[in-house]
Design a protein around this motif. Structure first.
Motif, PDB file in Angstrom:
ATOM      1  N   TRP A 107       0.882  -1.007  -0.036  1.00 15.97           N
ATOM      2  CA  TRP A 107      -0.104   0.025  -0.196  1.00 15.97           C
ATOM      3  C   TRP A 107       0.873   1.274  -0.057  1.00 15.97           C
ATOM      4  CZ3 TRP A 107      -3.344  -1.619   4.809  1.00 15.97           C
ATOM      5  CH2 TRP A 107      -4.488  -2.236   4.602  1.00 15.97           C
ATOM      6  N   SER A 108       1.218   1.950  -0.897  1.00 13.33           N
ATOM      7  CA  SER A 108       0.572   2.183  -2.296  1.00 13.33           C
ATOM      8  C   SER A 108       1.587   2.512  -3.207  1.00 13.33           C
ATOM      9  CB  SER A 108      -0.434   3.444  -1.835  1.00 13.33           C
ATOM     10  OG  SER A 108       0.364   4.520  -2.051  1.00 13.33           O
ATOM     11  N   ALA A 109       1.273   3.301  -4.277  1.00 14.81           N
ATOM     12  CA  ALA A 109       2.388   3.853  -5.263  1.00 14.81           C
ATOM     13  C   ALA A 109       2.650   5.131  -5.426  1.00 14.81           C
ATOM     14  CB  ALA A 109       1.598   3.214  -6.651  1.00 14.81           C
ATOM     15  N   SER A 110       1.538   6.035  -5.090  1.00 12.16           N
ATOM     16  CA  SER A 110       2.083   7.320  -5.259  1.00 12.16           C
ATOM     17  C   SER A 110       3.033   7.740  -3.976  1.00 12.16           C
ATOM     18  CB  SER A 110       0.700   8.510  -4.985  1.00 12.16           C
ATOM     19  OG  SER A 110       0.050   8.049  -3.728  1.00 12.16           O
ATOM     20  N   PHE A 111       3.534   9.102  -4.410  1.00 13.24           N
ATOM     21  CA  PHE A 111       4.573   9.294  -3.592  1.00 13.24           C
ATOM     22  C   PHE A 111       4.295   9.969  -2.253  1.00 13.24           C
ATOM     23  CE2 PHE A 111       4.043  13.708  -5.175  1.00 13.24           C
ATOM     24  CZ  PHE A 111       4.461  14.521  -4.023  1.00 13.24           C
ATOM     25  N   LYS A 112       2.861  10.507  -2.423  1.00 14.71           N
ATOM     26  CA  LYS A 112       2.119  10.846  -1.314  1.00 14.71           C
ATOM     27  C   LYS A 112       0.786  10.786  -1.109  1.00 14.71           C
ATOM     28  CE  LYS A 112       1.681  15.471  -0.617  1.00 14.71           C
ATOM     29  NZ  LYS A 112       1.823  16.648  -0.312  1.00 14.71           N
ATOM     30  N   PRO A 113       0.079  10.890  -0.257  1.00 13.72           N
ATOM     31  CA  PRO A 113      -1.523  10.787  -0.414  1.00 13.72           C
ATOM     32  C   PRO A 113      -2.183  11.789  -1.132  1.00 13.72           C
ATOM     33  CG  PRO A 113      -1.176  11.156   1.925  1.00 13.72           C
ATOM     34  CD  PRO A 113       0.245  11.064   1.424  1.00 13.72           C
ATOM     35  N   GLY A 114      -3.363  11.930  -1.637  1.00 10.66           N
ATOM     36  CA  GLY A 114      -4.088  12.646  -2.448  1.00 10.66           C
ATOM     37  C   GLY A 114      -3.601  13.033  -3.852  1.00 10.66           C
ATOM     38  N   THR A 115      -2.877  12.308  -4.395  1.00  7.99           N
ATOM     39  CA  THR A 115      -2.250  12.447  -5.693  1.00  7.99           C
ATOM     40  C   THR A 115      -2.041  11.106  -6.539  1.00  7.99           C
ATOM     41  OG1 THR A 115      -0.403  13.323  -7.124  1.00  7.99           O
ATOM     42  CG2 THR A 115       0.297  12.655  -5.120  1.00  7.99           C
ATOM     43  N   ASP A 116      -1.870  11.303  -7.795  1.00 12.28           N
ATOM     44  CA  ASP A 116      -1.603  10.233  -8.632  1.00 12.28           C
ATOM     45  C   ASP A 116      -0.112  10.203  -8.913  1.00 12.28           C
ATOM     46  OD1 ASP A 116      -1.858  12.169 -10.394  1.00 12.28           O
ATOM     47  OD2 ASP A 116      -3.277  11.255 -11.765  1.00 12.28           O
ATOM     48  N   ASP A 117       0.688  11.247  -8.454  1.00 11.41           N
ATOM     49  CA  ASP A 117       1.946  11.345  -9.037  1.00 11.41           C
ATOM     50  C   ASP A 117       2.914  10.271  -8.290  1.00 11.41           C
ATOM     51  OD1 ASP A 117       4.741  12.411  -9.867  1.00 11.41           O
ATOM     52  OD2 ASP A 117       4.161  14.486  -8.728  1.00 11.41           O
ATOM     53  N   ILE A 118       3.540   9.669  -9.378  1.00  9.18           N
ATOM     54  CA  ILE A 118       4.554   8.517  -8.777  1.00  9.18           C
ATOM     55  C   ILE A 118       5.773   8.969  -9.090  1.00  9.18           C
ATOM     56  CG2 ILE A 118       2.805   6.811  -9.338  1.00  9.18           C
ATOM     57  CD1 ILE A 118       4.705   6.180 -11.826  1.00  9.18           C
ATOM     58  N   ARG A 119       6.354  10.157  -9.466  1.00 10.11           N
ATOM     59  CA  ARG A 119       7.795  10.705  -9.607  1.00 10.11           C
ATOM     60  C   ARG A 119       8.421  10.445  -8.363  1.00 10.11           C
ATOM     61  NH1 ARG A 119       6.975  16.575 -11.758  1.00 10.11           N
ATOM     62  NH2 ARG A 119       5.247  16.427 -10.172  1.00 10.11           N
ATOM     63  N   ASP A 120       9.556   9.753  -8.368  1.00  2.03           N
ATOM     64  CA  ASP A 120      10.623   9.271  -7.443  1.00  2.03           C
ATOM     65  C   ASP A 120       9.631   8.802  -5.983  1.00  2.03           C
ATOM     66  OD1 ASP A 120      12.864   8.968  -6.172  1.00  2.03           O
ATOM     67  OD2 ASP A 120      12.916  11.149  -5.164  1.00  2.03           O
ATOM     68  N   SER A 121       8.496   7.785  -6.304  1.00  3.98           N
ATOM     69  CA  SER A 121       7.949   7.537  -5.309  1.00  3.98           C
ATOM     70  C   SER A 121       8.613   6.472  -4.437  1.00  3.98           C
ATOM     71  CB  SER A 121       6.665   6.767  -5.733  1.00  3.98           C
ATOM     72  OG  SER A 121       6.124   5.766  -4.803  1.00  3.98           O
ATOM     73  N   PRO A 122       8.715   6.789  -3.208  1.00  6.05           N
ATOM     74  CA  PRO A 122       9.705   5.826  -2.237  1.00  6.05           C
ATOM     75  C   PRO A 122       8.865   4.333  -1.991  1.00  6.05           C
ATOM     76  CG  PRO A 122       9.374   7.870  -1.069  1.00  6.05           C
ATOM     77  CD  PRO A 122       8.580   8.139  -2.471  1.00  6.05           C
ATOM     78  N   ALA A 123       7.399   4.522  -2.236  1.00  3.23           N
ATOM     79  CA  ALA A 123       6.867   3.314  -2.277  1.00  3.23           C
ATOM     80  C   ALA A 123       6.928   2.455  -3.326  1.00  3.23           C
ATOM     81  CB  ALA A 123       5.253   3.294  -2.223  1.00  3.23           C
ATOM     82  N   LEU A 124       7.049   2.758  -4.338  1.00  2.00           N
ATOM     83  CA  LEU A 124       7.492   2.242  -5.855  1.00  2.00           C
ATOM     84  C   LEU A 124       8.999   1.710  -5.885  1.00  2.00           C
ATOM     85  CD1 LEU A 124       5.393   3.904  -8.703  1.00  2.00           C
ATOM     86  CD2 LEU A 124       5.059   1.636  -7.710  1.00  2.00           C
ATOM     87  N   ALA A 125       9.865   2.827  -5.314  1.00  2.00           N
ATOM     88  CA  ALA A 125      11.100   2.248  -5.276  1.00  2.00           C
ATOM     89  C   ALA A 125      11.329   1.086  -4.413  1.00  2.00           C
ATOM     90  CB  ALA A 125      12.071   3.425  -4.531  1.00  2.00           C
TER      91      ALA A 125
END
Length: 420
Positions: free
Chosen positions: A305-323
Motif C-alpha cells: 500500500w501504495s504507489a503514489s509518493f504521497k496521499p491525495g495525488t496520482d504522482d509517482i515521480r520518485d515514489s519511495p513506495a514504488l522504489a
C-alpha cells in the motif's frame, strides 16, 4: 486589465487538449477539475497552444514552465523556460508583464530578462518579475487561493511592476496574505531554500529514527517531545520512509548543484547528507522486509500500500513506495501493489509489478504487508478482517500512521521504522 494564467505545454500540446476539450486536468489534484469545468463552461478560462494568441490576448503572463533535472548533474534544465520566453516575446504588447513561477536556480531570471528584451519588439516596454510558487501536491488549489505568503522578486525602483502585480493578486492580498517584496535573486532562492529546509527536517528525524531503532527508543515519542519546542515545531517532522515526488528531491539536487557552481559546495554539505539519509530509509525498509520474511525474499508474496509518493495525488515521480516495491521485485519477491489513484501511472512506469484495485486483495495470501503511503483509506481498513485474508499477519508501517494497538490486538506483528 486582462489577465491570463499562462501554463506552457512546451514542446507539445498533450496537456492542453484534455483540459480544453473536457474541462479536466490530465492529472489528479483535488478540487482542480471542478474549477476547470466551472470556468471553461462559463467562458472565463480557455486554452491555446499559440504563443502569438496568448501574447496578444493579455497584458500579464504567468510563466509556469517545467524545469526538470539535467541528467547527470542534478542542476535545472532551463531549456523549456527559455524557449517559452523566446516564443512569447515577439508578440507581447507594450507594457506587458511576465510573472515567473517556475523553480529556477539563482540568477536565472536575469538571463531570461536578456532573452525577453532580445526577442521583443523594438522599443517595447516589457518586464519580468519572479514570484516562486510554494504549492504542495494534493492541496495545490487551497495553496493557490489561500497561500501563507506571496513572494515578489522585482528590481529596485520598478514600482510599475509592483503595482500591476498587486492588482492581479488584490483579492488574495485583501484577505491579509502577506506580500514579501525582495530583489530577484532572493525570490529565486526562496523556493529552493524552503524545500532544502523541509528535506533536511524530514531527514533529521529519520536520522533520529535510525538511532531509535538501534537504542530501542521510539521515534514517534521523540517527535512529540521535540514538537513542543516552538523553535522546532511538530509540523513536517514525520519519520518514516522519507520524501519523494517531482519537487523536493529535484529542488534539493538543484540547490546543491547551483551552490557548487558558485564555489560553495561546503556550505550545502548538510543537504548532501540529508539526501543520503532519505535514500537510506528505502534500503532500511527492504532490509526489514527481508528480516521479517526469514532472511530471504525470493518467492515471498508481499502486498504494498501504495504507489503514489504521497496521499491525495496520482504522482509517482520518485515514489519511495514504488522504489521499495521495485527493489523487492528485483529480489525475486512476488509484489502486488494497490493505490487509490495512481495504479494507472504505476503500471505504465513499472509494468513488471502486479496491481489491484482493492487494498484487501493486495494483502490476500501475502506473507507481509507494507504500508508505504499514508492514504486515509488504509487507516479505515479493519485489521481483524484483513487478518483472515493474509497468510502471515505481519505489517511494516512505513509511515507510522496506522493505529498500532488496534493492529497488534487483532493479532498482527507490527513493525514501524524508528519504533520497537
Amino acid at each position: 486589465m486582462k489577465w491570463r494564467w499562462a501554463a506552457s505545454c512546451w514542446p507539445t500540446s498533450n496537456a492542453v487538449q484534455p483540459a480544453s476539450r473536457e474541462g479536466q486536468a490530465p492529472f489528479y489534484e483535488p478540487g482542480l477539475d471542478d474549477l476547470l469545468a466551472k470556468h471553461t463552461a462559463a467562458g472565463n478560462l480557455r486554452f491555446t497552444c499559440s504563443y502569438a494568441e496568448a501574447a496578444d490576448f493579455a497584458d500579464v503572463h504567468v510563466l509556469a514552465v517545467g524545469t526538470p533535472a539535467l541528467p547527470g548533474s542534478g542542476g535545472y534544465d532551463l531549456a523549456q523556460l527559455h524557449a517559452a520566453v523566446r516564443r512569447l516575446a515577439p508578440g507581447l504588447n507594450d507594457g506587458a508583464l511576465i510573472i515567473g513561477k517556475s523553480t529556477v536556480p539563482v540568477g536565472a531570471s536575469e538571463a531570461l530578462r536578456t532573452v525577453l528584451h532580445r526577442y521583443s519588439r523594438p522599443g517595447a516596454d516589457v518586464r519580468l518579475v519572479w514570484s516562486p510558487e510554494f504549492l504542495r501536491g494534493s492541496c495545490a488549489v487551497e495553496g493557490t487561493l489561500r497561500p501563507d505568503r506571496i513572494v515578489l522578486g522585482v528590481a529596485a525602483g520598478d514600482t510599475t511592476s509592483q503595482a500591476v502585480f498587486r492588482a492581479v493578486h488584490a483579492q488574495i492580498l485583501d484577505t491579509g496574505c502577506p506580500l514579501l517584496v525582495t530583489d530577484p535573486p532572493t525570490a529565486e532562492l526562496a523556493k529552493g531554500a524552503a524545500n532544502a529546509f523541509l528535506a533536511t527536517k524530514i531527514s533529521f528525524i529519520n536520522a533520529m529514527a535510525e538511532l531509535c531503532e538501534a537504542a530501542g527508543a521510539d521515534v514517534h515519542q521523540l517527535v512529540a517531545v521535540l514538537g513542543h519546542d516552538d523553535r522546532i515545531g511538530r509540523r513536517g517532522m514525520s519519520p518514516g520512509l522519507g520524501f519523494g515526488g517531482g519537487c523536493l528531491p529535484k529542488d534539493l539536487h538543484g540547490f546543491i548543484a547551483r551552490a557548487e557552481e558558485l564555489g560553495l559546495g561546503r556550505a550545502v554539505s548538510i543537504l548532501r547528507e540529508a539526501d543520503a539519509i532519505n535514500l537510506r530509509r528505502r534500503e532500511r525498509l527492504v532490509y526489514l522486509a527481508r528480516e521479517l520474511c526469514g532472511g530471504g525474499l525470493s518467492g515471498r508474496r508481499i502486498g504494498v500500500w501504495s504507489a503514489s509518493f504521497k496521499p491525495g495525488t496520482d504522482d509517482i515521480r520518485d515514489s519511495p513506495a514504488l522504489a521499495v516495491a521495485d527493489a523487492l521485485h528485483r529480489a525475486a519477491a512476488e509484489v502486488t501493489v494497490h493505490d487509490p489513484m495512481a495504479v494507472g501511472n504505476a503500471r505504465t512506469a513499472f509494468p513488471h509489478l502486479h496491481y489491484t484495485g482493492d487494498p484487501t486483495d493486495a494483502a490476500t495470501g501475502a506473507e507481509l504487508l507494507l504500508h508505504l503511503t499514508e492514504w486515509p483509506e488504509y487507516r479505515e481498513i479493519d485489521p481483524a478482517e484483513l487478518h483472515r485474508r493474509i497468510a502471515t499477519p505481519t505489517v511494516i508501517d512505513g509511515r507510522g500512521t496506522l493505529a498500532v494497538e488496534r493492529w497488534r490486538s487483532a493479532g498482527w506483528t507490527y513493525r514501524a521504522l524508528g519504533s520497537p
